[in-house]
Motif scaffolding. Structure first.
Motif, short mmCIF file in Angstrom:
data_model
loop_
_atom_site.label_atom_id
_atom_site.label_comp_id
_atom_site.label_asym_id
_atom_site.label_seq_id
_atom_site.Cartn_x
_atom_site.Cartn_y
_atom_site.Cartn_z
N PRO A 305 0.82 -1.20 0.00
CA PRO A 305 0.00 0.00 0.00
C PRO A 305 0.86 1.26 0.00
N SER A 306 0.27 2.35 -0.42
CA SER A 306 0.92 3.66 -0.32
C SER A 306 0.05 4.57 0.53
N THR A 307 0.70 5.39 1.34
CA THR A 307 -0.02 6.43 2.07
C THR A 307 -0.38 7.52 1.08
N ILE A 308 -1.62 7.96 1.13
CA ILE A 308 -2.05 9.09 0.31
C ILE A 308 -1.81 10.34 1.15
N LEU A 309 -0.95 11.22 0.64
CA LEU A 309 -0.53 12.37 1.44
C LEU A 309 -1.54 13.50 1.27
N GLY A 310 -2.06 13.97 2.39
CA GLY A 310 -2.92 15.15 2.40
C GLY A 310 -4.20 15.04 1.60
N ASN A 311 -4.89 13.90 1.70
CA ASN A 311 -6.22 13.82 1.10
C ASN A 311 -7.24 13.68 2.22
N PRO A 312 -8.28 14.52 2.22
CA PRO A 312 -9.23 14.50 3.34
C PRO A 312 -10.08 13.22 3.39
N ASN A 313 -10.26 12.55 2.25
CA ASN A 313 -11.20 11.42 2.21
C ASN A 313 -10.54 10.05 2.34
N TYR A 314 -9.30 9.94 1.87
CA TYR A 314 -8.66 8.62 1.84
C TYR A 314 -7.26 8.70 2.41
N SER A 315 -6.83 7.66 3.12
CA SER A 315 -5.47 7.68 3.67
C SER A 315 -4.56 6.65 3.01
N THR A 316 -5.11 5.59 2.40
CA THR A 316 -4.28 4.51 1.87
C THR A 316 -4.73 4.08 0.49
N LEU A 317 -3.74 3.90 -0.38
CA LEU A 317 -3.99 3.32 -1.70
C LEU A 317 -3.57 1.86 -1.61
N LYS A 318 -4.51 0.95 -1.89
CA LYS A 318 -4.18 -0.46 -1.77
C LYS A 318 -3.71 -0.97 -3.14
N ALA A 319 -2.42 -1.29 -3.24
CA ALA A 319 -1.87 -1.69 -4.54
C ALA A 319 -1.32 -3.11 -4.48
N ALA A 320 -1.61 -3.88 -5.54
CA ALA A 320 -1.01 -5.19 -5.74
C ALA A 320 0.07 -5.03 -6.80
N TYR A 321 1.20 -5.71 -6.61
CA TYR A 321 2.30 -5.65 -7.58
C TYR A 321 2.54 -7.04 -8.15
N SER A 322 2.46 -7.15 -9.46
CA SER A 322 2.73 -8.42 -10.14
C SER A 322 4.12 -8.91 -9.75
N TYR A 323 4.23 -10.21 -9.45
CA TYR A 323 5.50 -10.76 -8.97
C TYR A 323 5.99 -11.74 -10.05
N TYR A 324 5.87 -13.05 -9.86
CA TYR A 324 6.29 -13.99 -10.90
C TYR A 324 5.05 -14.69 -11.47
N ASN A 325 5.01 -14.78 -12.80
CA ASN A 325 3.89 -15.41 -13.49
C ASN A 325 4.42 -16.36 -14.55
N VAL A 326 3.79 -17.52 -14.69
CA VAL A 326 4.20 -18.50 -15.71
C VAL A 326 2.93 -19.02 -16.39
N ALA A 327 2.90 -18.95 -17.71
CA ALA A 327 1.76 -19.52 -18.43
C ALA A 327 2.27 -20.58 -19.40
N THR A 328 1.79 -21.80 -19.28
CA THR A 328 2.18 -22.81 -20.28
C THR A 328 0.96 -23.32 -21.04
N LYS A 329 -0.19 -23.41 -20.38
CA LYS A 329 -1.39 -23.95 -21.04
C LYS A 329 -2.44 -22.86 -21.21
N THR A 330 -2.71 -22.14 -20.13
CA THR A 330 -3.60 -20.99 -20.19
C THR A 330 -2.84 -19.86 -20.88
N THR A 331 -3.54 -18.94 -21.54
CA THR A 331 -2.82 -17.80 -22.10
C THR A 331 -2.49 -16.82 -20.98
N PHE A 332 -1.42 -16.04 -21.18
CA PHE A 332 -1.10 -15.00 -20.20
C PHE A 332 -2.28 -14.07 -20.01
N LEU A 333 -2.98 -13.81 -21.10
CA LEU A 333 -4.13 -12.91 -21.05
C LEU A 333 -5.18 -13.42 -20.07
N GLN A 334 -5.54 -14.69 -20.20
CA GLN A 334 -6.58 -15.25 -19.32
C GLN A 334 -6.06 -15.41 -17.88
#
Ligand code: NHW
Length: 398
Positions: A305-334
């Protein structure tokens, strides 16, 4: 405004003294690949820590201690990386830091704090963890350096070079002579320059906090519709990774990563640590073939997550970060669409991914948009003939 590549190179009083690729050597293909300086006998490694300004002292941080972990957490929460406009600041959780800094074979001596002598307040930090990283055919023991942070009130006093030299010394004491790190700033000299892409999951909030803007000729309701995702993953056999999957995931990942020029070299212990799901830290999913029960595809993301600096309504941005991905049968897209679906279900506002590995193959189609900052990858004391394309990198640092 000129881009980095066009602007005049700055001088680097510290980095010019270090065994890293130098700007003047770019394009010189006569230089050999591999270590820039040979390892020295351990008896020749400086035995005493480097000198700090008189008011400060070194402190090795015990990340098993909840108290020390909170001190590091608070230093970073208030002083770590911000975006160019100072709207957001990374807020790595305590659980995340404890995970990131204590992988198999970690050294407590590489978790280095600087304290004010009188108050004992933690004012700076730098860390390393051991990793095996392969460069072409060469698997090298390295330190992954991260969480370099100097308190805002102590900036520009050349404390960072002392901290970097001290972590280097302590890495050398373990007979390790190479390191990998990433940074948003340009230093001598990147092995690759990557870009972050962002997939909006919660458009209303991202627009409200200024992370993104309403597109031209777009209304809020059209934007919400544009980014809408199904409620459940589409791939048959898509499920959370479990401890019994470690051997098969390791095989899948090792085979996949072997194609990249620089990549992490994960064994089963590493996979168990880095990829088994941990609540609010790292999530991993895989596709188990409903017929054969083979594991064919894998995706993972970490929570930052990131702290949202100086916003009256929200304090935290919840972020997911892609890590390791492997596709052999399914497409990367799916596969990655299913990753987006579970990330949305878990309440993330945005899903971020670098253009490393095969990520380019899904970014545009899955409605990721390019970010403004770049992330540069560096190696310490290891030269490559020329810089790599992001798609030649099989390495994600936290
Ligand atoms: S990148 C995140 C770094 N942290 C932040 O951006 C947090 C906010 N900023 C700060 O806390 C992920 C300060 O601005 C920092 C600099 C501490 C960044 N990497 O003390 P001075 C990492 O953690 C150079 C490397 O006066 P300051 C990776 C700069 O170019 N060098 O500056 C860390 C200049 O040198 P030059 C960086 O603003 C990898 C010198 O520091 C840098 O008060 C570390 C100025 O020092 C950066 N991100 O403090 C390297 N930022 O030659 C590991 C600035 O240009 C190397 N500098 O004059 C490998 C070691 C292990 C080897 C083992 C064999």
């Amino acid at each position: 405004r000129f881009q980095d590549s066009m602007s005049v190179e700055k001088t680097h009083k510290f980095w010019e003294t270090q065994p890293v690729g130098q700007f003047k050597d770019i394009g010189d293909t006569s230089l050999p690949e591999g270590p820039i300086e040979a390892a020295t006998p351990l008896s020749e490694v400086k035995q005493e820590p480097y000198n700090l300004p008189a008011a400060y002292e070194w402190a090795t941080c015990d990340m098993k201690s909840d108290y020390v972990c909170s001190e590091v957490y608070n230093l970073l929460k208030n002083n770590y990386v911000e975006d160019d406009e100072n709207m957001f600041r990374f807020n790595y959780s305590k659980e995340f830091l404890s995970w990131a800094l204590r992988p198999p074979g970690y050294y407590q001596s590489w978790h280095i704090g600087v304290r004010a002598k009188v108050s004992k307040k933690l004012v700076a930090f730098i860390s390393g963890v051991p990793a095996r990283i392969r460069a072409r055919d060469d698997v090298v023991k390295m330190a992954e350096i991260n969480f370099l942070c100097v308190h805002k009130k102590l900036r520009s006093k050349r404390l960072a070079p002392v901290m970097i030299k001290e972590v280097t010394r302590r890495v050398h004491l373990e007979n390790i002579w190479q390191a990998a790190y990433t940074a948003g700033v340009v230093l001598p000299t990147p092995v690759a320059t990557c870009q972050y892409w962002h997939r909006t999951l919660n458009p209303k909030k991202l627009i409200d906090v200024g992370f993104s803007r309403l597109g031209a000729r777009m209304t809020m309701s059209r934007t919400i519709k544009l980014y809408k995702l199904p409620d459940v993953p589409a791939t048959p056999g898509f499920r959370k990774m479990e401890p019994c999957d470690v051997p098969a995931v390791t095989r899948l990942l090792r085979n996949y990563l072997s194609q990249f020029i620089v990549a992490t070299d994960f064994d089963e212990n590493d996979v168990e640590h880095w990829l088994l799901p941990r609540e609010d830290v790292v999530d991993s999913y895989l596709v188990e073939s409903p017929e054969t029960h083979d594991l064919t595809d894998f995706c993972s993301f970490y929570t930052l997550p990131s702290t949202i600096l100086g916003n009256p309504n929200y304090s935290t941005l919840k972020a997911a970060y892609s890590y390791y991905n492997v596709a052999t049968k399914t497409t990367f897209l799916q596969l990655m669409n299913d990753a987006l679906i579970v990330a949305k279900q878990k309440g993330f506002d945005v899903f971020n991914a670098l253009d490393v590995m095969h990520n380019e193959s899904f970014l545009k189609e899955l409605k990721f948009g390019p970010g403004d900052g770049q992330l540069h990858y560096y190696l310490y004391n290891y030269r490559l003939r020329s810089a790599l394309k992001p798609s030649e990198l099989g390495l994600v640092l936290l």
